[in-house]
Design an enzyme around this catalytic site. Structure first.
Site, mmCIF file in Angstrom:
data_model
loop_
_atom_site.group_PDB
_atom_site.id
_atom_site.type_symbol
_atom_site.label_atom_id
_atom_site.label_comp_id
_atom_site.label_asym_id
_atom_site.label_seq_id
_atom_site.Cartn_x
_atom_site.Cartn_y
_atom_site.Cartn_z
ATOM 1 C CG ASP A 12 42.741 43.300 37.169
ATOM 2 O OD1 ASP A 12 43.689 44.068 37.412
ATOM 3 O OD2 ASP A 12 41.789 43.115 37.949
ATOM 4 C CG ASP A 14 44.899 43.307 43.165
ATOM 5 O OD1 ASP A 14 45.367 42.559 44.036
ATOM 6 O OD2 ASP A 14 45.529 44.245 42.663
ATOM 7 C CG ASP A 173 38.025 42.864 39.240
ATOM 8 O OD1 ASP A 173 39.034 43.359 38.695
ATOM 9 O OD2 ASP A 173 37.812 42.949 40.457
#
Length: 222
Positions: A12, A14, A173
């Protein structure tokens, strides 16, 4: 050297590879200003991230009473225009990110970047940070078309297919990342240092890491 458990590692963007909340927050606050709303405090920005910039803005606008669709679209366009010009002012890789990517590549691992950010933004930011060349595949939230971004499994399945359908693990996250990985049938590692929308241990990952130094050792035990 023992065989590494994975042929492909997907990341991922961000809150996993890059710390992006300051630039995202500036874009959201620009759009809010255009609409006559008060800005979001910097300390609240991290909790808004997940699902892309449109979802970020929608969360704030809805918390302040909402707007008709047409008015919201105008603010979203203002956000995108601002972010296009200011998406790498404060954005930086997390400590150890670049070194970890290089260590994985040295083990023969192929790297993919799968984000809900527009692909053009993701590529521009990675280029400016000299990280783009490390990824053989970069997929954005708009790459595959509407309705096919995370938490749908499509971008992870696509990234894996483009890199030969080998043993794949995803690093993220948020619940979007975990849900996408589960739906795609691949293991997922939670980046506890990122913009987690739940306590990291409650996101349901196969492993959790507190920093990049822990990532390769965690992958080796999976």
């Amino acid at each position: 050297m023992a065989d590494f458990p994975f042929d492909i590692v997907g990341f991922d963007l961000d809150g996993t590879l890059l710390e992006t909340h300051r630039d995202l927050g500036a874009a959201v606050n620009h759009a809010l200003g255009v609409g006559g709303f008060e800005p979001v405090p910097v300390e609240a920005i991290e909790g808004l991230i997940g699902g892309g910039a449109k979802m970020m803005l929608k969360r704030v606008i809805d918390s302040r009473g909402g707007l008709p669709d047409e008015e919201f679209r105008l603010l979203y366009k203002a956000l995108l225009a601002f972010y296009a010009e200011n998406n790498c002012v404060h954005t930086r890789p997390y400590p150890g990110a670049a070194d970890t990517l290089d260590l994985l590549a040295a083990r023969g691992v192929r790297l993919a970047l799968v984000t809900n950010k527009f692909e053009s933004f993701a590529r521009a930011i990675l280029e400016r940070l000299s990280l783009a060349r490390r990824f053989e595949v970069i997929l954005g939230g708009d790459t595959l078309g509407k309705g096919r971004s995370k938490p749908a499994p499509d971008p992870l399945i696509e990234a894996r297919a483009r890199l030969g359908n080998g043993r794949f693990v995803y690093i993220g996250d948020s619940s979007y990342d975990v849900l996408s990985a589960r739906a795609a049938g691949v293991p997922v590692v939670v980046a506890a240092y990122g913009y987690c929308d739940k306590p990291p241990t409650e996101l349901g990952g196969d492993a959790t890491v507190a920093n990049f130094a822990e990532l390769i050792p965690a992958l080796e035990t999976m």
